[in-house]
Write an enzyme that holds these catalytic residues in place. Structure first.
Site, mmCIF file in Angstrom:
data_model
loop_
_atom_site.group_PDB
_atom_site.id
_atom_site.type_symbol
_atom_site.label_atom_id
_atom_site.label_comp_id
_atom_site.label_asym_id
_atom_site.label_seq_id
_atom_site.Cartn_x
_atom_site.Cartn_y
_atom_site.Cartn_z
ATOM 1 N N PHE A 7 1.403 2.518 -0.817
ATOM 2 C CA PHE A 7 2.319 1.552 -0.269
ATOM 3 C C PHE A 7 2.258 1.372 1.201
ATOM 4 O O PHE A 7 2.240 2.649 1.954
ATOM 5 C CB PHE A 7 3.778 1.596 -0.662
ATOM 6 C CG PHE A 7 4.141 1.418 -2.002
ATOM 7 C CD1 PHE A 7 4.544 0.065 -2.456
ATOM 8 C CD2 PHE A 7 3.931 2.354 -2.877
ATOM 9 C CE1 PHE A 7 4.971 -0.220 -3.814
ATOM 10 C CE2 PHE A 7 4.262 2.255 -4.331
ATOM 11 C CZ PHE A 7 4.853 0.838 -4.629
ATOM 12 N N ASP A 8 2.022 0.249 1.766
ATOM 13 C CA ASP A 8 2.083 0.073 3.152
ATOM 14 C C ASP A 8 3.698 0.454 3.622
ATOM 15 O O ASP A 8 4.627 0.167 2.562
ATOM 16 C CB ASP A 8 1.834 -1.400 3.666
ATOM 17 C CG ASP A 8 2.082 -1.861 5.065
ATOM 18 O OD1 ASP A 8 1.717 -0.857 6.036
ATOM 19 O OD2 ASP A 8 2.502 -2.754 5.232
ATOM 20 N N LEU A 9 4.058 0.627 4.689
ATOM 21 C CA LEU A 9 5.542 0.798 5.202
ATOM 22 C C LEU A 9 5.964 -0.480 5.653
ATOM 23 O O LEU A 9 6.974 -1.124 5.126
ATOM 24 C CB LEU A 9 5.549 1.974 6.230
ATOM 25 C CG LEU A 9 6.867 2.240 6.754
ATOM 26 C CD1 LEU A 9 8.145 2.391 5.559
ATOM 27 C CD2 LEU A 9 6.948 3.405 7.710
ATOM 28 N N ASP A 10 5.705 -0.845 6.959
ATOM 29 C CA ASP A 10 6.285 -2.134 7.617
ATOM 30 C C ASP A 10 5.964 -3.285 6.978
ATOM 31 O O ASP A 10 4.813 -3.805 6.672
ATOM 32 C CB ASP A 10 5.800 -1.977 9.079
ATOM 33 C CG ASP A 10 6.072 -1.230 10.015
ATOM 34 O OD1 ASP A 10 7.121 -0.520 9.628
ATOM 35 O OD2 ASP A 10 5.484 -0.743 11.117
ATOM 36 N N ILE A 164 -0.693 -1.595 -1.958
ATOM 37 C CA ILE A 164 0.076 -2.767 -1.966
ATOM 38 C C ILE A 164 0.595 -2.794 -0.466
ATOM 39 O O ILE A 164 1.164 -1.612 -0.132
ATOM 40 C CB ILE A 164 1.474 -2.496 -2.816
ATOM 41 C CG1 ILE A 164 0.864 -2.125 -4.396
ATOM 42 C CG2 ILE A 164 2.238 -3.374 -2.829
ATOM 43 C CD1 ILE A 164 1.949 -1.532 -5.289
#
Length: 213
Positions: A7-10, A164
């Site tokens: 997963f990306d964060l921002d 994602i």
């Protein structure tokens, strides 16, 4: 279908718009640069900071480093937690863990900041590892972060891994590493951006991640 979820964060797990835009405003003001519109500032969410300072301001390497330094003067003190968890994210992560999936964060944000943010919002507990860039801006390209996450995960079968995220950089980074990608429309990216980048999947809502995969 997939066993490893990166997963990306921002824009994917949290909405950091207030903290990031305020940090850019601070940096631009200190550097004497005209502050763009809020809409323009939001387009800076996702790409590595150095890239943004170079492309938007026309900075060279040294000037971009100074820009990053000024940005972080605000971000480290205030911007870090001017942030909010996207609705439905905790429940989605919890369900994936119940299904026995391995969850990783793969972000261009410095790993140190990413850990602090995810711990603050009680999300760190869901992840096997939080992978980010270094404070000196090395390993900030998304392809480099994903490569690092794959190594940290023990180099699993790439057909079992999906990235994602909410920007084209997530899609490009996944392609460079030979894994599938999914663009989310509840972040800062648009459907056209993902289609042009060649995303394997596009979802509109957080719950779609559970239904599709």
């Amino acid at each position: 279908m997939f066993e490893y979820y990166f997963f990306d964060l921002d824009g994917t797990l949290t909405n950091p718009a207030l903290g990031i835009t305020n940090s850019f405003k601070y940096a631009f003001k200190v550097l004497g640069i005209e502050i763009p519109s809020y809409e323009k500032l939001c387009t800076f969410i996702g790409p590595p900071l150095v890239t943004t300072f170079k492309t938007h301001c026309g900075f060279n390497d040294e000037e971009a480093k100074l820009g990053v330094k000024k940005y972080r003067e605000y971000f480290a003190q205030k911007g870090l937690f001017e942030n909010e968890v996207i609705k439905g994210i905790p429940q989605m992560l919890e369900e994936l863990k119940k299904r026995g999936k391995h969850l990783f964060v793969a972000t261009s944000k410095p790993e140190e900041y990413s850990i602090r943010i995810l711990e603050h919002f009680d999300l760190a507990k869901y992840f096997d590892h939080i992978c980010g860039s270094n404070m000196d801006e090395s390993r900030s390209k998304k392809s480099e972060v994903i490569e690092y996450a794959l190594e940290t995960a023990g180099n699993p079968d790439k057909t079992k891994v999906i990235m994602i995220g909410d920007r084209e950089h997530d899609i490009f980074g996944a392609k460079e590493n030979g894994i599938k990608s999914c663009g989310v429309l509840f972040g800062f990216g648009k459907r056209e951006e993902f289609q042009k980048a060649g995303a394997d999947y596009i979802v509109e809502k957080v719950c779609d991640i559970l239904e599709k995969f």
